[in-house]
Each structure stands twice: as C-alpha cells, then as structure tokens.
Design a protein around this motif. Sequence first.
Motif, mmCIF file in Angstrom:
data_model
loop_
_atom_site.group_PDB
_atom_site.id
_atom_site.type_symbol
_atom_site.label_atom_id
_atom_site.label_comp_id
_atom_site.label_asym_id
_atom_site.label_seq_id
_atom_site.Cartn_x
_atom_site.Cartn_y
_atom_site.Cartn_z
ATOM 1 N N GLN A 283 -4.743 -22.529 -6.799
ATOM 2 C CA GLN A 283 -4.204 -22.995 -8.052
ATOM 3 C C GLN A 283 -2.666 -23.161 -7.844
ATOM 4 O O GLN A 283 -1.932 -23.651 -9.140
ATOM 5 N N ALA A 284 -1.987 -22.842 -7.129
ATOM 6 C CA ALA A 284 -0.530 -22.791 -7.104
ATOM 7 C C ALA A 284 0.108 -24.173 -6.777
ATOM 8 O O ALA A 284 -0.576 -25.097 -6.148
ATOM 9 N N ARG A 285 0.905 -24.524 -7.553
ATOM 10 C CA ARG A 285 1.820 -25.833 -7.484
ATOM 11 C C ARG A 285 3.154 -25.560 -7.098
ATOM 12 O O ARG A 285 3.730 -24.581 -7.582
ATOM 13 N N ASP A 286 3.705 -26.687 -6.398
ATOM 14 C CA ASP A 286 5.375 -26.538 -6.096
ATOM 15 C C ASP A 286 5.927 -26.836 -7.383
ATOM 16 O O ASP A 286 7.102 -26.217 -7.455
ATOM 17 N N ASP A 287 5.637 -27.376 -8.340
ATOM 18 C CA ASP A 287 6.149 -27.783 -9.534
ATOM 19 C C ASP A 287 5.881 -26.802 -10.540
ATOM 20 O O ASP A 287 4.958 -26.486 -11.095
ATOM 21 N N PRO A 288 6.835 -25.862 -11.043
ATOM 22 C CA PRO A 288 6.283 -24.779 -11.851
ATOM 23 C C PRO A 288 6.251 -25.544 -13.337
ATOM 24 O O PRO A 288 5.804 -24.879 -14.247
ATOM 25 N N GLU A 289 6.594 -26.739 -13.514
ATOM 26 C CA GLU A 289 6.348 -27.351 -14.901
ATOM 27 C C GLU A 289 4.782 -27.954 -15.012
ATOM 28 O O GLU A 289 4.225 -28.330 -16.185
ATOM 29 N N ALA A 290 4.275 -27.838 -13.789
ATOM 30 C CA ALA A 290 2.835 -28.286 -13.771
ATOM 31 C C ALA A 290 1.865 -27.300 -14.253
ATOM 32 O O ALA A 290 1.599 -26.219 -13.619
ATOM 33 N N MET A 291 1.435 -27.438 -15.643
ATOM 34 C CA MET A 291 0.844 -26.295 -16.284
ATOM 35 C C MET A 291 -0.887 -26.415 -15.920
ATOM 36 O O MET A 291 -1.384 -25.403 -15.792
ATOM 37 N N ARG A 292 -1.231 -27.445 -15.766
ATOM 38 C CA ARG A 292 -2.500 -27.932 -15.205
ATOM 39 C C ARG A 292 -2.990 -27.291 -13.921
ATOM 40 O O ARG A 292 -2.343 -27.568 -12.885
ATOM 41 N N PRO A 293 -3.964 -26.453 -13.828
ATOM 42 C CA PRO A 293 -4.165 -26.054 -12.621
ATOM 43 C C PRO A 293 -4.842 -27.028 -11.502
ATOM 44 O O PRO A 293 -5.559 -27.781 -12.003
ATOM 45 N N ARG A 294 -4.659 -26.814 -10.202
ATOM 46 C CA ARG A 294 -5.157 -27.688 -9.238
ATOM 47 C C ARG A 294 -6.407 -27.034 -9.016
ATOM 48 O O ARG A 294 -6.581 -26.050 -8.785
ATOM 49 N N LEU A 295 -7.534 -27.811 -9.148
ATOM 50 C CA LEU A 295 -8.951 -27.611 -9.049
ATOM 51 C C LEU A 295 -9.334 -27.807 -7.736
ATOM 52 O O LEU A 295 -9.150 -28.551 -7.067
ATOM 53 N N SER A 296 -10.022 -26.824 -6.989
ATOM 54 C CA SER A 296 -10.954 -26.641 -5.700
ATOM 55 C C SER A 296 -12.285 -25.998 -6.225
ATOM 56 O O SER A 296 -12.666 -25.943 -7.161
ATOM 57 N N ALA A 297 -12.856 -25.707 -5.007
ATOM 58 C CA ALA A 297 -14.296 -25.186 -5.139
ATOM 59 C C ALA A 297 -14.179 -23.850 -5.843
ATOM 60 O O ALA A 297 -13.386 -22.951 -5.248
ATOM 61 N N PRO A 298 -14.944 -23.671 -7.170
ATOM 62 C CA PRO A 298 -14.689 -22.519 -7.806
ATOM 63 C C PRO A 298 -15.527 -21.391 -6.991
ATOM 64 O O PRO A 298 -16.595 -21.772 -6.505
ATOM 65 N N ALA A 299 -15.324 -20.085 -7.270
ATOM 66 C CA ALA A 299 -15.829 -18.660 -6.861
ATOM 67 C C ALA A 299 -15.880 -17.885 -8.188
ATOM 68 O O ALA A 299 -14.908 -17.782 -8.651
ATOM 69 N N ARG A 300 -16.786 -17.036 -7.807
ATOM 70 C CA ARG A 300 -17.021 -15.973 -9.021
ATOM 71 C C ARG A 300 -15.943 -14.933 -8.445
ATOM 72 O O ARG A 300 -16.206 -14.328 -7.597
ATOM 73 N N VAL A 301 -15.265 -14.589 -9.704
ATOM 74 C CA VAL A 301 -14.182 -13.726 -9.423
ATOM 75 C C VAL A 301 -14.172 -12.495 -10.177
ATOM 76 O O VAL A 301 -13.315 -11.641 -9.859
#
Length: 514
Positions: A283-301
């Motif tokens: 979910q991390a992004r280099d740009d702190p302004e990018a509020m929308r998360p970067r989606l990948s394979a979801p896992a139950r947390v």
Amino acid sequence: ETTEGEGPERRLVVFGESGLLGIQPIHSATVVARSISLVRVLHRASFRHILQDVREAFPVKRLVAAVRSTSVKRRMDAAGAKRCLGTLPLFVKMGCSDPFLDFLAQHLEDRVFLAGQRIIDGSSARCLYILRTGSVRVEEDGVVVEKLSGETVLGEMAVIGLASERARSVVATSICFVQALGQSIFLKGLEMFPKELERVLALSSPEEGRGRKKPFREAAVDRAIQECSLFAENGPAFVEEVRLRALERIYLPGDHIVEEGMQGDSMFLIISGEAAVYQSQAQARDDPEAMRPRLSAPARVATLSRGSITGELAMLGVACFRTATIQATTILFCWELMHKDALAIFERHPDVCQHFGRTICKNLETSVPQRILALPLFHQFDRHFLTILVLKGRSRAYFAKQMILQEGRSSKSLYILNRGSALLERRGVEIQTYAAGSHLNCMAMLGSTRPLHCSLTAVQTCHMISIPRRAFLTAFQMHPSPSAEAELRKSEEAAEKALHLLVWRLVTRARMRG
C-alpha cells in the motif's frame, strides 16, 4: 388482424410466442395471409438447440409479458406468491407478518425457463426461487435425487445468507414459470419492518438472545456499546446522540460493507455478527499526496466482531479512500455514522475530539517521515538532519472550525499541514487556503520572536506536524548545515514579506468596501 402499415414502412410482426414457449399447446387464433407474405418460422426444437449454450433465464417483461395467458396470470399473482412464502418453515419460524410477506410478494422477479435450462447451479446468486408452474429435477454431483412440480420454494436458506453455496442444482424439465426473491429486496424489507429484522438477528445468533428480557436488537446494542472503547470513554449523552444519528445497516454473509480503494465518508460500529478484513499487501506510495491505496492481492488481516469500529479516518475526512475490504461472514447488524453527522456531534461534545484526534495521529504516524522528507522546504538538508526533525517533531489533529493558530500569539514552531485543508485569516478577512503539504511560521523555527500575524483555522479535519525551534537547533548541532540554513532563511524571509504584503492588500480592500 396482424397487418402493420403499408409499403417500406411496414413493421415486422411476431406471433405464436406462446406455442414456441410451450405455454399454449393449441393455437388460440387463425392467421390468414392477405397478400404474398414472407414468413420465417422458428420451431421449438430449433429454439431449444440454440439455447443450449445460453443457460439464462428470460425476464417475463421482455419475452413473455405480451403472451402470458389469463390462466398463467392468475397462477403468477402476488396472492399466490404470498401463500408460498407464508408456508416456508423458515418464515413460519420467524413469524413474518402479513405486510412483510406482501412486500416480498410484490417485489418478486418473474422469470421463464425452458426445458433443459438450469434454474439453480452450485454457485448461483443468492436468491429464493418459487416454482409456480412446470416441473424440475434436482441433481447432486450429476445424479438426479428428486423431481418437483407445482408450487415449490427453492433456496430459502440462501436468501438470508445461511447457505453461502448450493450443494444441489435444479434443472427445468418443462417450461417453468419462476419467481425470484433477491437478497437486496429481502434486506430492503428488513429495513422497512423492524420486527422482522429483530427476528432475523435473533435467528442468526440464538445464543446471544437466550435468557434476555430485552428485545434482541436492544440487548445487542447495549452489549456493543459496553465493549466499545469509544463509548466507554464518553458519557451517556454522547451515546444517545450517536444512537439517534447513526443509520442501521444489515448485511448478509458474503456482502461487502466497504471495498478497498473506493471512496467513503462513514464509520461503522458492529452491533452483532462478524466480518473479515481483507487488505492489499502493498500500500505504500512514494508520493504522500497519493491518498488512493495501491491495490495488490488482498489477504485476510483481521476479524471484526461486536463492539468493533472501522472506518474512523474516512468518517473524519482524513482518508478519501477505503484502505481495506470488509466482508460480512455472518448476518451482520451495524451502525453507520456519516461525516456530516459526526461533525455535528463533535460541536456539542468537544471531549470526543480527543479520542478521535489520538486515532488520527496513530494511523497517520507512518506518513510523518514521508511528509518531512518530501517537503521542498528542506531539500538542501541531508537525510540525517531530517531524521532528527522527524524524531523530534510532534503531530496533532484538528477538526473543522477548530483554531490551529491564533493571531497575536507567540509560537516557536514550524507547522506543516500533513492532511486536510485550513484557512488563513487576518481580523476576519480570508487570506488564502492551505492544502496538504503546505507549511506556515517557518521563521519562528529559525528564531523569529514576532507574534503570529494571522490565524489559521481548520476547514476540514487536519493532521498537523509541528517542529519546535529546539528540535531544529538539536539537528543543526548534530549535523551542521550553515549553507542550507542560510538559504532556507533567505527564501522564508522573502516568502514572509510576500505574505505580509498580500495580507495588507486584502485587509485594506476589505476595510474600503466596509
């Protein structure tokens, strides 16, 4: 009489649909050609062969509405559907009222299946089906285990989510008229009829309602409030206001309460039932302004249960997008508190702001290093210098209309707006709006002792980072950067003069207009 216009504008005419579908074995009218006519004939055997790869139901509105005979209409009326629903063991156990059954019967979806089409398969949508006319066979692992005909109800446990997967398939063996009740209609009915909602909740969690004198829903709310830290830290007046403003929601197993990456502005309190939390691994992004998360394979947390709260940052206006997907694993009853209602509550209960302020700071703690390291203000300083500022910096949350800085007062800190927006004012005159990534009062961090020239007020929920002068001095002593400090001082002095000039112009203009 089937003639439709003359010449090239003549429309095509279709007749004989009832015979094609097997509704009427005998033609009910005679059609005679009045001129040379070109007719295309579609036989039932050919039609059935075409449909072998299209195993879908036909909505009556599109295909059969115009050809349903009087006898079919009589057998498909709402009264007959209500009679079928009323005999269901599940609905009998729930003690469903006549108005509730009437609502369901009036919102059934009519469908037609031809012989050989599957009405229900092992992974079909969660619906209840009423077989009004026709015959079907029930298969399990390809073996016929039962044959049904007449008025029969199929899938009553699936409509309330107590059966997530169907173990058997149902195949039409003749033309079948079926009425389907989807979960969305069932849920709408529960929202409109509180007594039925009470019975469904009690049916889904019989152990919680056993031995209680209060109605199930009231008792579940009391227990959820007792187990929720938010309500434990605040008085009964706050609890009652949330109770009045929150929306009651019910979800069936498999329903998504929220989806990761989607916009939202509400918080959920679980009253009864459970839900699973799924989150993308990256979910991390280099740009702190990018509020929308970067989606990948979801896992139950995580798992949410009675008394759990989720979605606080969205409700507070800090997070524009949902950071996880929440899916009900049981029949789930919850409260939903919207952003606008939360702000109204905060105005009357300021103490609640402290609780949510801590929540904001805790959740945005990891964004503080990103914000400071990416700030153009410090581009001349090395990473070791900035690391000291990160460690020595402080963070605090402010809600809409709260004053962050007050003109005339002294401050020895630099303020960085990490999330939200704030309004700069001078004597009631609006100067400009600051967005996330902006900074203010840098000269105070560099040693200026002049009082604040303007006030700063939160327009929406803000997360502020403050860097005191002593933190800057500590970093400077450990990692001296005289050239970077001199360049920073020069640029900020120019920026402060430009701001003072802007303030003077706007205030003077406002006075002249006044």
